[in-house]
Design a protein around this motif. Structure first.
Motif, short mmCIF file in Angstrom:
data_model
loop_
_atom_site.label_atom_id
_atom_site.label_comp_id
_atom_site.label_asym_id
_atom_site.label_seq_id
_atom_site.Cartn_x
_atom_site.Cartn_y
_atom_site.Cartn_z
N ALA A 1 21.62 67.95 -37.20
CA ALA A 1 21.37 68.89 -38.31
C ALA A 1 20.07 69.65 -38.10
CB ALA A 1 21.30 68.13 -39.63
N ARG A 2 20.12 70.93 -38.38
CA ARG A 2 18.95 71.77 -38.33
C ARG A 2 18.99 72.71 -39.53
NH1 ARG A 2 21.37 70.29 -34.04
NH2 ARG A 2 20.26 69.59 -32.19
N PRO A 3 17.86 73.21 -40.00
CA PRO A 3 17.90 74.16 -41.11
C PRO A 3 18.82 75.33 -40.77
CG PRO A 3 15.65 73.46 -40.67
CD PRO A 3 16.48 72.90 -39.56
N ASP A 4 19.57 75.77 -41.74
CA ASP A 4 20.50 76.88 -41.53
C ASP A 4 19.71 78.13 -41.10
OD1 ASP A 4 23.10 78.21 -41.78
OD2 ASP A 4 22.15 79.27 -43.44
N PRO A 5 20.05 78.72 -39.95
CA PRO A 5 19.26 79.85 -39.45
C PRO A 5 19.34 81.09 -40.34
CG PRO A 5 21.25 79.52 -38.13
CD PRO A 5 21.12 78.33 -39.02
N ALA A 6 20.41 81.21 -41.11
CA ALA A 6 20.57 82.41 -41.94
C ALA A 6 19.80 82.31 -43.25
CB ALA A 6 22.05 82.65 -42.23
N THR A 7 19.77 81.11 -43.84
CA THR A 7 19.19 80.96 -45.18
C THR A 7 18.02 79.99 -45.25
OG1 THR A 7 20.67 79.12 -45.79
CG2 THR A 7 21.48 81.38 -46.17
N GLY A 8 17.88 79.15 -44.22
CA GLY A 8 16.86 78.12 -44.28
C GLY A 8 17.29 76.89 -45.06
N THR B 1 30.85 63.12 -45.80
CA THR B 1 30.57 62.04 -44.86
C THR B 1 29.15 62.13 -44.33
OG1 THR B 1 32.91 61.97 -44.25
CG2 THR B 1 31.37 60.89 -42.76
N LEU B 2 28.68 63.33 -44.07
CA LEU B 2 27.29 63.50 -43.65
C LEU B 2 26.32 62.95 -44.70
CD1 LEU B 2 27.41 67.08 -42.10
CD2 LEU B 2 26.65 65.01 -40.91
N MET B 3 26.60 63.24 -45.96
CA MET B 3 25.73 62.72 -47.03
C MET B 3 25.80 61.21 -47.09
SD MET B 3 25.86 65.44 -50.19
CE MET B 3 27.62 65.35 -50.47
N VAL C 1 30.91 77.67 -25.16
CA VAL C 1 31.12 76.84 -26.34
C VAL C 1 30.80 77.65 -27.59
CG1 VAL C 1 30.37 74.77 -27.57
CG2 VAL C 1 30.56 74.74 -25.07
N GLY C 2 31.68 77.58 -28.57
CA GLY C 2 31.45 78.32 -29.81
C GLY C 2 32.58 78.10 -30.78
N TYR C 3 32.66 78.98 -31.76
CA TYR C 3 33.63 78.82 -32.83
C TYR C 3 34.71 79.89 -32.76
CZ TYR C 3 29.95 75.79 -34.44
OH TYR C 3 29.00 74.80 -34.50
N ILE C 4 35.95 79.45 -32.85
CA ILE C 4 37.11 80.34 -32.77
C ILE C 4 37.90 80.32 -34.06
CG2 ILE C 4 39.32 80.76 -31.61
CD1 ILE C 4 38.09 79.50 -29.08
N TYR C 5 38.28 79.09 -34.44
CA TYR C 5 39.20 78.89 -35.55
C TYR C 5 38.97 77.46 -36.04
CZ TYR C 5 43.77 79.09 -37.98
OH TYR C 5 44.78 79.11 -38.92
N SER C 6 38.97 77.23 -37.33
CA SER C 6 38.54 75.93 -37.86
C SER C 6 39.52 74.78 -37.63
CB SER C 6 38.20 76.05 -39.35
OG SER C 6 36.90 76.59 -39.50
N ARG C 7 40.68 75.07 -37.07
CA ARG C 7 41.51 73.95 -36.62
C ARG C 7 40.85 73.26 -35.42
NH1 ARG C 7 45.85 76.40 -34.92
NH2 ARG C 7 45.88 75.91 -32.72
N LEU C 8 40.08 74.04 -34.67
CA LEU C 8 39.44 73.53 -33.46
C LEU C 8 37.99 73.11 -33.71
CD1 LEU C 8 40.63 76.38 -31.07
CD2 LEU C 8 41.72 74.16 -31.41
N THR C 9 37.21 74.03 -34.22
CA THR C 9 35.78 73.77 -34.40
C THR C 9 35.28 74.41 -35.69
OG1 THR C 9 35.38 75.71 -33.00
CG2 THR C 9 35.19 73.55 -31.95
N ASN C 10 34.29 73.76 -36.28
CA ASN C 10 33.70 74.23 -37.54
C ASN C 10 32.24 73.76 -37.55
OD1 ASN C 10 32.89 73.29 -40.46
ND2 ASN C 10 34.34 74.99 -40.75
N PRO C 11 31.29 74.58 -37.96
CA PRO C 11 29.88 74.19 -37.89
C PRO C 11 29.53 72.93 -38.69
CG PRO C 11 30.07 76.56 -38.20
CD PRO C 11 31.45 76.00 -38.37
N THR C 12 30.14 72.74 -39.86
CA THR C 12 29.87 71.54 -40.65
C THR C 12 30.39 70.30 -39.93
OG1 THR C 12 30.18 72.89 -42.63
CG2 THR C 12 30.00 70.52 -42.95
N VAL C 13 31.61 70.41 -39.44
CA VAL C 13 32.22 69.29 -38.71
C VAL C 13 31.44 69.01 -37.42
CG1 VAL C 13 34.32 68.44 -37.61
CG2 VAL C 13 34.48 69.79 -39.71
N ALA C 14 30.95 70.06 -36.78
CA ALA C 14 30.20 69.89 -35.53
C ALA C 14 28.94 69.05 -35.74
CB ALA C 14 29.83 71.26 -34.95
N VAL C 15 28.27 69.24 -36.87
CA VAL C 15 27.08 68.43 -37.17
C VAL C 15 27.48 66.96 -37.30
CG1 VAL C 15 25.27 67.96 -38.87
CG2 VAL C 15 25.83 70.32 -38.25
#
Length: 430
Positions: free
Chosen positions: A18-25, A285-287, A54-68
């Motif tokens: 986890a890192r601070p969100d780059p867009a909003t902090g 789950t992260l929480m 490596v990156g995000y295409i579609y949330s069936r595959l990858t999602n930033p929240t799930v990635a954390v």
């Protein structure tokens, strides 16, 4: 922060991945409730689809929240990567999917969750796979069961429902000698109590629904890759070592090295099986994981107190908790689960099946549910529910005989838990 192993468990369970969100902090990991992601340009899109970037295409595959969440669980387990999915059962299929093929088998412990036994003994036959069930306390029998068609060995670190502890180093040595991966379901122990990868496991699976989330709100699963297995050492694992037609002949192990299994799990497993974890479940789950060590310490302390008390109760014929000196598995606690034997065990009642049913119906604090690992104390009669589909012989082998109830001890006041158990036991025995 760097996810360095120099940081302690309590720090990593809060910060890893986890890192601070780059867009909003934003300090807490946001719920990225989105289906798709905008590509920078056509070249960027092509690189993602070719697995060149490596990156995000579609949330069936990858999602930033799930990635954390994936990074956090992998870090806590000591793995190189992880793939999260929709449930613990999905995680088991996802773990086997790159390894198995028609005519192959998995050697599995007889001491497994009843749903897993059904999945392995019945459902996987539809893929052309099969399972051999063996008592993992008989190491010679485990070694003998492995044949040329075996592609994995599967067990639970702390077995559901009985709380039996598997000798993971011994089983890992057998699997390693045979050149097949050991898959350990670490749901009941969590990485706080047990580290299967450090003990020799190749892959670790979780039902994140249980202790990792800890609050009974969402379902989820996870597969953690140790990154230590040589998938190209034989021709047994072509999905990982041979050219993949869907990616123009790319060889996953040759291309991604230690991360081969993880990349395959996303690029093939999630792509084609679609067992996706949703971002809100990942957030819950992260929480939950942020307080994992604190909860597990309390779970273990409470379980030890309640199990020791139950063992002396006049209406109890036996308790299977491995933390008790009377348990035949107590000697494995220090090696396999040095911080405690978990909080799951069974209790045999002197009145048999009928007493178990009355006992469950008489409890007030304990919740009668088909779940474990909640902050709340839970109870279920496995033989008539979670293990009902098994034969009497299978129930006995799994530790779910008709005269026992499964108890998952929560983090409440143990004086209240013992009082509730006492009144229910007395009612069950008239």
């Amino acid at each position: 922060m760097s996810d360095s192993p120099a940081f302690g468990f309590d720090t990593l369970q809060i910060h890893a991945g986890a890192r601070p969100d780059p867009a909003t902090g934003a300090r807490q990991t946001p719920i990225y409730q989105t289906t798709a992601y905008v590509f920078r340009d056509a070249e960027h899109a092509a690189a993602l689809f070719n697995l060149q970037e490596v990156g995000y295409i579609y949330s069936r595959l990858t999602n930033p929240t799930v990635a954390v969440l994936q990074e956090r669980i992998a870090t806590l387990e000591g793995g190189v990567g992880a793939v999260c999915c929709s449930s613990g059962h999905a995680a088991q299929i996802m773990a086997l999917f790159p390894l198995m093929g028609p005519g192959t088998n998995v050697v599995a412990s007889t001491r497994l969750y009843g749903g897993t036994i059904t999945q392995f003994s019945q459902t996987i036959k539809r893929f052309g796979w099969s399972a051999k069930f063996v008592d993992f306390d008989d190491e010679a029998a485990v070694a003998e069961a492995i044949d040329d068609n075996t592609r994995a060995v599967f067990c639970e670190s702390i077995a559901n429902p009985g709380g039996y502890i598997t000798d993971i180093p011994a089983i890992a040595a057998i699997a390693d000698k045979a050149g097949v991966p050991l898959i350990v379901d670490n749901t009941s122990a969590t990485p706080y109590l047990c580290n299967p990868i450090a003990l020799g496991a190749t892959l670790v699976v979780h039902s994140t629904t249980k202790y990792l989330t800890g609050n009974g709100t969402v379902t989820g699963g996870c597969i953690v890759d140790s990154g230590k297995f040589d998938w190209s050492a034989s021709d047994k694992f072509p999905s990982l070592s041979a050219p993949e037609p869907a990616y123009h002949g790319l060889k996953f192990h040759e291309t991604f090295g230690p991360l081969a299994f993880t990349f395959h799990g996303i690029a093939i497993g999630l792509r084609d099986l679609g067992m996706t974890m949703n971002p809100q479940a990942a957030h819950y789950t992260l929480m939950g994981i942020e307080t994992l060590s604190l909860r597990m310490q309390r779970h273990v302390a409470n379980a030890m107190d309640v199990a020791a008390w139950l063992e002396t109760h006049e209406h109890v014929a036996g308790v299977t908790y491995a933390g008790l000196p009377s348990s035949p598995y107590n000697g494995r606690v220090e090696t396999v689960c040095p911080k405690g034997a978990g909080a799951l065990f069974t209790v045999a009642l002197k009145g048999g099946y009928d007493a178990c049913v009355k006992f469950v119906d008489s409890l007030e604090i304990f919740s009668h549910v088909a779940n474990l690992g909640d902050t709340r104390s839970l109870v279920i009669h496995s033989a008539s529910t979670t293990h009902r589909q098994l034969s009497p012989e299978q129930q006995k082998a799994a530790g779910a005989s008709p005269e026992v109830v499964r108890i998952s001890i929560g983090i409440e006041d143990t004086a209240d838990l013992k009082a509730d158990l006492d009144q229910a036991l007395n009612k069950a025995h008239g």
